[in-house]
Structures are given as C-alpha cells and as structure tokens.
Design a protein around this motif. Structure first.
Motif, mmCIF file in Angstrom:
data_model
loop_
_atom_site.group_PDB
_atom_site.id
_atom_site.type_symbol
_atom_site.label_atom_id
_atom_site.label_comp_id
_atom_site.label_asym_id
_atom_site.label_seq_id
_atom_site.Cartn_x
_atom_site.Cartn_y
_atom_site.Cartn_z
ATOM 1 N N GLN A 21 -1.100 5.549 2.441
ATOM 2 C CA GLN A 21 -1.471 4.981 1.147
ATOM 3 C C GLN A 21 -2.280 3.705 1.342
ATOM 4 O O GLN A 21 -3.251 3.458 0.624
ATOM 5 C CB GLN A 21 -0.240 4.709 0.291
ATOM 6 C CG GLN A 21 0.373 5.964 -0.285
ATOM 7 C CD GLN A 21 1.657 5.710 -1.056
ATOM 8 O OE1 GLN A 21 2.332 4.696 -0.869
ATOM 9 N NE2 GLN A 21 2.009 6.651 -1.916
ATOM 10 N N ALA A 22 -1.885 2.887 2.327
ATOM 11 C CA ALA A 22 -2.624 1.657 2.626
ATOM 12 C C ALA A 22 -4.031 1.990 3.111
ATOM 13 O O ALA A 22 -4.996 1.296 2.772
ATOM 14 C CB ALA A 22 -1.877 0.828 3.670
ATOM 15 N N LYS A 23 -4.159 3.059 3.877
ATOM 16 C CA LYS A 23 -5.480 3.511 4.338
ATOM 17 C C LYS A 23 -6.326 3.968 3.152
ATOM 18 O O LYS A 23 -7.473 3.548 2.992
ATOM 19 C CB LYS A 23 -5.331 4.658 5.343
ATOM 20 C CG LYS A 23 -6.657 5.247 5.768
ATOM 21 C CD LYS A 23 -6.487 6.499 6.609
ATOM 22 C CE LYS A 23 -7.859 7.076 6.931
ATOM 23 N NZ LYS A 23 -7.768 8.369 7.566
ATOM 24 N N ALA A 68 -6.388 -1.029 1.589
ATOM 25 C CA ALA A 68 -5.605 -2.248 1.800
ATOM 26 C C ALA A 68 -5.581 -2.659 3.276
ATOM 27 O O ALA A 68 -5.521 -3.847 3.592
ATOM 28 C CB ALA A 68 -4.178 -2.064 1.289
ATOM 29 N N ILE A 69 -5.618 -1.663 4.155
ATOM 30 C CA ILE A 69 -5.653 -1.938 5.595
ATOM 31 C C ILE A 69 -6.802 -1.131 6.187
ATOM 32 O O ILE A 69 -6.814 0.092 6.120
ATOM 33 C CB ILE A 69 -4.329 -1.572 6.286
ATOM 34 C CG1 ILE A 69 -3.159 -2.370 5.687
ATOM 35 C CG2 ILE A 69 -4.433 -1.826 7.799
ATOM 36 C CD1 ILE A 69 -1.794 -1.995 6.246
ATOM 37 N N THR A 109 -5.663 -4.065 17.351
ATOM 38 C CA THR A 109 -4.330 -4.656 17.335
ATOM 39 C C THR A 109 -4.071 -5.303 15.981
ATOM 40 O O THR A 109 -2.954 -5.223 15.452
ATOM 41 C CB THR A 109 -4.202 -5.708 18.459
ATOM 42 O OG1 THR A 109 -4.481 -5.060 19.706
ATOM 43 C CG2 THR A 109 -2.824 -6.315 18.501
ATOM 44 N N ALA A 110 -5.092 -5.906 15.398
ATOM 45 C CA ALA A 110 -4.938 -6.548 14.082
ATOM 46 C C ALA A 110 -4.560 -5.518 13.015
ATOM 47 O O ALA A 110 -3.706 -5.791 12.159
ATOM 48 C CB ALA A 110 -6.227 -7.275 13.701
ATOM 49 N N ALA A 111 -5.156 -4.348 13.052
ATOM 50 C CA ALA A 111 -4.815 -3.292 12.085
ATOM 51 C C ALA A 111 -3.367 -2.853 12.281
ATOM 52 O O ALA A 111 -2.627 -2.664 11.306
ATOM 53 C CB ALA A 111 -5.761 -2.105 12.228
ATOM 54 N N ALA A 112 -2.941 -2.696 13.530
ATOM 55 C CA ALA A 112 -1.552 -2.318 13.813
ATOM 56 C C ALA A 112 -0.603 -3.387 13.289
ATOM 57 O O ALA A 112 0.426 -3.072 12.680
ATOM 58 C CB ALA A 112 -1.349 -2.116 15.314
ATOM 59 N N GLN A 113 -0.958 -4.653 13.487
ATOM 60 C CA GLN A 113 -0.108 -5.748 13.015
ATOM 61 C C GLN A 113 0.000 -5.756 11.494
ATOM 62 O O GLN A 113 1.072 -5.979 10.936
ATOM 63 C CB GLN A 113 -0.626 -7.098 13.510
ATOM 64 C CG GLN A 113 0.302 -8.252 13.180
ATOM 65 C CD GLN A 113 1.697 -8.076 13.778
ATOM 66 O OE1 GLN A 113 1.842 -7.880 14.975
ATOM 67 N NE2 GLN A 113 2.730 -8.138 12.936
ATOM 68 N N ASP A 155 3.427 -5.405 9.399
ATOM 69 C CA ASP A 155 3.780 -6.337 8.322
ATOM 70 C C ASP A 155 4.114 -5.590 7.032
ATOM 71 O O ASP A 155 5.081 -5.927 6.345
ATOM 72 C CB ASP A 155 2.639 -7.329 8.069
ATOM 73 C CG ASP A 155 2.422 -8.292 9.227
ATOM 74 O OD1 ASP A 155 3.326 -8.439 10.083
ATOM 75 O OD2 ASP A 155 1.329 -8.900 9.278
ATOM 76 N N LEU A 156 3.324 -4.564 6.717
ATOM 77 C CA LEU A 156 3.571 -3.737 5.532
ATOM 78 C C LEU A 156 4.942 -3.069 5.621
ATOM 79 O O LEU A 156 5.719 -3.088 4.655
ATOM 80 C CB LEU A 156 2.481 -2.665 5.396
ATOM 81 C CG LEU A 156 2.721 -1.580 4.356
ATOM 82 C CD1 LEU A 156 2.449 -2.119 2.956
ATOM 83 C CD2 LEU A 156 1.843 -0.376 4.624
ATOM 84 N N LEU A 157 5.256 -2.499 6.772
ATOM 85 C CA LEU A 157 6.534 -1.812 6.955
ATOM 86 C C LEU A 157 7.708 -2.780 6.852
ATOM 87 O O LEU A 157 8.724 -2.472 6.218
ATOM 88 C CB LEU A 157 6.560 -1.074 8.293
ATOM 89 C CG LEU A 157 5.515 0.031 8.456
ATOM 90 C CD1 LEU A 157 5.573 0.603 9.866
ATOM 91 C CD2 LEU A 157 5.690 1.109 7.413
ATOM 92 N N ARG A 158 7.558 -3.962 7.443
ATOM 93 C CA ARG A 158 8.629 -4.970 7.373
ATOM 94 C C ARG A 158 8.826 -5.458 5.944
ATOM 95 O O ARG A 158 9.956 -5.571 5.467
ATOM 96 C CB ARG A 158 8.298 -6.156 8.269
ATOM 97 C CG ARG A 158 8.539 -5.898 9.715
ATOM 98 C CD ARG A 158 8.293 -7.136 10.528
ATOM 99 N NE ARG A 158 8.503 -6.853 11.933
ATOM 100 C CZ ARG A 158 7.959 -7.536 12.916
ATOM 101 N NH1 ARG A 158 7.164 -8.565 12.664
ATOM 102 N NH2 ARG A 158 8.198 -7.209 14.165
#
Length: 91
Positions: free
Chosen positions: A21-23, A27-28, A64-68, A72-75
């Motif tokens: 959904q973020a993709k 949003a990310i 790495t920034a996209a993974a982070q 953050d979204l998951l947390r």
C-alpha cells in the motif's frame, strides 16, 4: 505449532499488504515488491513454494533508506517484521 504458523502467516500478510500500500500510494519510493511476486510462480503453487523457500517473502527495495522507511512504517503501526533484499547492497 500449526496455530503459531497460521498466526505468523496472518502477520506476514499484514506486513506485505502495508508495504505494498505504501508503494502504491507513493508514500515510500524504491519498493519493488515481494521477491516471490517479481518472478513467475503460479498462484496455485505460491503457498507451497513460499513454504519451501521463505526467501520469496523478502521485500525487494532499491536502497537502505527505503528499507528503513518500511521498517519505520511497520513499527509505527505495530504490524510485525520483514526481511529486505536491498539492491544497492548487492554485488
């Protein structure tokens, strides 16, 4: 053990859904998708193949920034965890 697996699968589904959904919403940036969805696995075999090869549930991202940002979204939404395949780290 079967209940534990079912709970993990449900959580995993929520994680993948949130990231996709973020993709889709933009949003990310830099999310390619679930590794298993990027190749050609017939839908009727998807569960069996993914069970045999858990790496197919890795989320492929550019940086790495996209993974982070995904982490953050998951947390933030307390959805669970995911494993990321970061393309900029691949040789």
């Amino acid at each position: 053990e079967a209940k534990s697996r079912a709970g993990a699968a449900k959580s995993e589904g929520a994680v993948i859904k949130a990231i996709m959904q973020a993709k889709a919403s933009g949003a990310i940036k830099g999310i390619h998708g679930r590794l298993g969805d990027l190749g050609g696995i017939d839908a009727k075999y998807d569960v069996a193949v993914t069970t045999a090869c858990p790496a197919l549930n890795y989320i492929v991202v550019e940086t790495t920034a996209a993974a982070q940002r995904c982490v953050d979204l998951l947390r933030r939404n307390k959805l669970g965890v995911a494993t990321f395949l970061i393309l900029e780290k691949q040789e």
